[in-house]
Design a protein around this motif. Structure first.
Motif, PDB file in Angstrom:
ATOM      1  N   ILE A   1       0.769  -1.176  -0.029  1.00 11.31           N
ATOM      2  CA  ILE A   1      -0.041  -0.006   0.018  1.00 11.31           C
ATOM      3  C   ILE A   1       0.766   1.292  -0.022  1.00 11.31           C
ATOM      4  O   ILE A   1       1.715   1.359   1.027  1.00 11.31           O
ATOM      5  CB  ILE A   1      -0.966  -0.105   1.156  1.00 11.31           C
ATOM      6  CG1 ILE A   1      -1.820  -1.225   1.072  1.00 11.31           C
ATOM      7  CG2 ILE A   1      -1.893   1.231   1.140  1.00 11.31           C
ATOM      8  CD1 ILE A   1      -2.681  -1.621  -0.159  1.00 11.31           C
ATOM      9  N   SER A   2       0.901   2.133  -0.936  1.00 13.10           N
ATOM     10  CA  SER A   2       1.742   3.300  -1.210  1.00 13.10           C
ATOM     11  C   SER A   2       0.658   4.550  -0.995  1.00 13.10           C
ATOM     12  O   SER A   2      -0.439   4.514  -0.300  1.00 13.10           O
ATOM     13  CB  SER A   2       2.212   3.203  -2.565  1.00 13.10           C
ATOM     14  OG  SER A   2       3.073   4.240  -2.762  1.00 13.10           O
ATOM     15  N   LEU A   3       1.349   5.492  -1.668  1.00 19.85           N
ATOM     16  CA  LEU A   3       0.524   6.712  -1.677  1.00 19.85           C
ATOM     17  C   LEU A   3       0.370   7.300  -2.876  1.00 19.85           C
ATOM     18  O   LEU A   3       1.350   7.384  -3.921  1.00 19.85           O
ATOM     19  CB  LEU A   3       1.038   7.681  -0.788  1.00 19.85           C
ATOM     20  CG  LEU A   3       1.143   7.469   0.908  1.00 19.85           C
ATOM     21  CD1 LEU A   3       2.187   8.778   1.600  1.00 19.85           C
ATOM     22  CD2 LEU A   3      -0.228   7.773   1.335  1.00 19.85           C
ATOM     23  N   SER A   4      -0.744   8.395  -3.117  1.00 16.35           N
ATOM     24  CA  SER A   4      -0.828   9.136  -4.460  1.00 16.35           C
ATOM     25  C   SER A   4       0.110  10.006  -4.493  1.00 16.35           C
ATOM     26  O   SER A   4       0.674  10.502  -3.621  1.00 16.35           O
ATOM     27  CB  SER A   4      -2.037   9.529  -4.426  1.00 16.35           C
ATOM     28  OG  SER A   4      -2.205  10.581  -5.398  1.00 16.35           O
TER      29      SER A   4
ATOM     30  N   VAL B   1      -0.265  -0.693  -4.593  1.00 20.77           N
ATOM     31  CA  VAL B   1      -1.526   0.100  -4.791  1.00 20.77           C
ATOM     32  C   VAL B   1      -1.639   1.509  -4.097  1.00 20.77           C
ATOM     33  O   VAL B   1      -1.231   1.484  -2.798  1.00 20.77           O
ATOM     34  CB  VAL B   1      -2.895  -0.726  -4.049  1.00 20.77           C
ATOM     35  CG1 VAL B   1      -4.292   0.088  -3.730  1.00 20.77           C
ATOM     36  CG2 VAL B   1      -3.111  -2.145  -4.947  1.00 20.77           C
ATOM     37  N   ALA B   2      -1.784   2.525  -4.636  1.00 22.01           N
ATOM     38  CA  ALA B   2      -1.539   3.841  -4.121  1.00 22.01           C
ATOM     39  C   ALA B   2      -2.950   4.835  -3.912  1.00 22.01           C
ATOM     40  O   ALA B   2      -3.557   5.010  -4.898  1.00 22.01           O
ATOM     41  CB  ALA B   2      -0.894   4.664  -5.147  1.00 22.01           C
ATOM     42  N   PRO B   3      -3.563   4.588  -2.678  1.00 22.02           N
ATOM     43  CA  PRO B   3      -4.748   5.536  -2.661  1.00 22.02           C
ATOM     44  C   PRO B   3      -4.471   6.914  -2.371  1.00 22.02           C
ATOM     45  O   PRO B   3      -3.299   7.429  -2.243  1.00 22.02           O
ATOM     46  CB  PRO B   3      -5.146   5.106  -1.190  1.00 22.02           C
ATOM     47  CG  PRO B   3      -4.454   3.655  -1.050  1.00 22.02           C
ATOM     48  CD  PRO B   3      -3.332   3.980  -1.610  1.00 22.02           C
ATOM     49  N   GLY B   4      -5.520   7.589  -2.589  1.00 25.68           N
ATOM     50  CA  GLY B   4      -5.421   8.965  -2.651  1.00 25.68           C
ATOM     51  C   GLY B   4      -5.747   9.390  -1.059  1.00 25.68           C
ATOM     52  O   GLY B   4      -5.127   8.958  -0.098  1.00 25.68           O
ATOM     53  N   VAL B   5      -6.538  10.467  -0.795  1.00 26.15           N
ATOM     54  CA  VAL B   5      -7.155  10.696   0.410  1.00 26.15           C
ATOM     55  C   VAL B   5      -8.091   9.784   0.857  1.00 26.15           C
ATOM     56  O   VAL B   5      -9.151   9.857   0.564  1.00 26.15           O
ATOM     57  CB  VAL B   5      -7.548  12.193   0.459  1.00 26.15           C
ATOM     58  CG1 VAL B   5      -8.142  12.724   1.760  1.00 26.15           C
ATOM     59  CG2 VAL B   5      -6.362  13.405  -0.011  1.00 26.15           C
ATOM     60  N   VAL B   6      -7.889   9.284   1.977  1.00 33.20           N
ATOM     61  CA  VAL B   6      -8.667   8.285   2.660  1.00 33.20           C
ATOM     62  C   VAL B   6      -9.053   8.877   4.100  1.00 33.20           C
ATOM     63  O   VAL B   6      -8.061   8.719   4.794  1.00 33.20           O
ATOM     64  CB  VAL B   6      -7.964   6.652   2.479  1.00 33.20           C
ATOM     65  CG1 VAL B   6      -9.007   5.789   3.316  1.00 33.20           C
ATOM     66  CG2 VAL B   6      -7.895   6.410   1.214  1.00 33.20           C
ATOM     67  N   ILE B   7     -10.237   9.011   4.200  1.00 34.12           N
ATOM     68  CA  ILE B   7     -10.707   9.555   5.616  1.00 34.12           C
ATOM     69  C   ILE B   7     -11.398   8.426   6.196  1.00 34.12           C
ATOM     70  O   ILE B   7     -12.536   8.139   6.103  1.00 34.12           O
ATOM     71  CB  ILE B   7     -11.748  10.599   5.276  1.00 34.12           C
ATOM     72  CG1 ILE B   7     -11.029  11.624   4.503  1.00 34.12           C
ATOM     73  CG2 ILE B   7     -12.189  11.245   6.730  1.00 34.12           C
ATOM     74  CD1 ILE B   7     -11.789  12.998   3.982  1.00 34.12           C
ATOM     75  N   SER B   8     -10.574   7.629   7.137  1.00 36.32           N
ATOM     76  CA  SER B   8     -11.200   6.689   7.958  1.00 36.32           C
ATOM     77  C   SER B   8     -11.841   7.047   9.237  1.00 36.32           C
ATOM     78  O   SER B   8     -11.413   8.117   9.688  1.00 36.32           O
ATOM     79  CB  SER B   8      -9.925   5.491   8.036  1.00 36.32           C
ATOM     80  OG  SER B   8      -8.968   6.011   8.823  1.00 36.32           O
TER      81      SER B   8
END
Length: 289
Positions: free
Chosen positions: A162-165, A205-212
């Motif tokens: 898991i990466s970052l945008s 896999v690079a999600p953008g802004v994830v607000i959990s």
């Protein structure tokens, strides 16, 4: 300070769909997945979805109470979940946990989700702060992968980091984290080459802004009200469920030819202005730059 037109929330029928689960039930039955950072956020969502699809899931995290919460969520799906409390930066400890978890079950999927960073301009990051973030987001990933390789090679398997945008273009306020994750991307591509003959695939896999739900309220509000409208062309954060479904897809036979890739699930943030995680950027004349 520069002025930017804010991105409105993306419209369309896709956003009217309440449930993004599209994979066949029990598709991953008979497989074993190991997920780091399993106690909250993206890692928790991935664990629950993999268990729903029939995988036996082992979660690794630092806090028993958080892992217990993941176990409770998995139990609602009647899935199979075990957990180990460990710090992925502790090489001996995390190697021992991976070996114990996979000795009988083997391993079909490894998800390196554990990570973290703080937001700061480059000249505000200390040597200690830089090295701490790199140790968590790069060095620990290598340790986990190198221990897991012996199990993944027995029947072929998938590594998902898991990466970052923005890992290929940069993002304001994330010098330390993106430096580490660029290293992970290079490592991922190299392992995809070196281990292809073993049937091991490796992707980021690079999600953008994830607000959990695990984010502090002030940070969640800043992401929702400032960062997303300014930086994400789709005008929306990336749902955790979307990330979990993509990870699960990559673990299925349908993903057997996908390897060495960076899959950015970020609403085109990497194509637009980019994520600016520091307030008041670019600096105005009063900033002296």
């Amino acid at each position: 300070m520069g002025s930017y037109r804010l991105h409105p929330p993306q419209s369309g029928l896709a956003w009217e769909v309440a449930d993004v689960k599209v994979l066949q039930q029990r598709l991953l039955a008979g497989t074993h997945a190991v997920v780091t950072g399993a106690g909250s956020g993206i890692g928790q969502g991935i664990c629950v979805r993999l268990a729903e699809l029939g995988a036996a899931v082992t979660g690794i995290g630092r806090t028993d109470s958080a892992l217990q919460r993941t176990a409770e969520l998995v139990a609602r799906t009647q899935g199979n979940f075990q957990w180990f409390s460990a710090d992925v930066r502790d090489c001996a400890q995390v190697r021992s946990v991976i070996s114990e978890a996979s000795a009988e079950l083997g391993m079909d999927l490894l998800v390196n989700n554990a990570g973290g960073q703080f937001y700061a301009a480059a000249d505000e990051i200390s040597d200690k702060g830089f090295r701490s973030v790199v140790d968590l987001n790069l060095n620990a990933v290598f340790t986990v992968i190198s221990e897991a390789k012996q199990f993944l090679a027995r029947r072929g398997g998938s590594i998902i980091n898991i990466s970052l945008s923005g890992v290929e273009r940069g993002s304001v306020g994330l010098t330390h984290s993106l430096a580490a994750r660029a290293g992970v991307l290079a490592m991922t591509k190299t392992l995809a080459l070196e281990w292809a003959h073993l049937g091991i695939r490796a992707n980021c896999v690079a999600p953008g802004v994830v607000i959990s739900d695990s984010l502090p309220g002030a940070i969640a509000s800043d992401l929702r009200d400032r960062v997303v409208p300014e930086s994400v062309p789709a005008g929306r954060p990336t749902p955790t469920a979307d990330v979990a479904e993509l990870v699960a897809f990559l673990a299925t036979p349908a993903g057997r030819m996908i390897t060495g890739q960076l899959l950015q699930i970020d609403g085109a943030a990497h194509l637009g202005r980019g994520l600016h995680m520091v307030d008041n950027w670019p600096p105005g004349e009063e900033g002296g730059e």
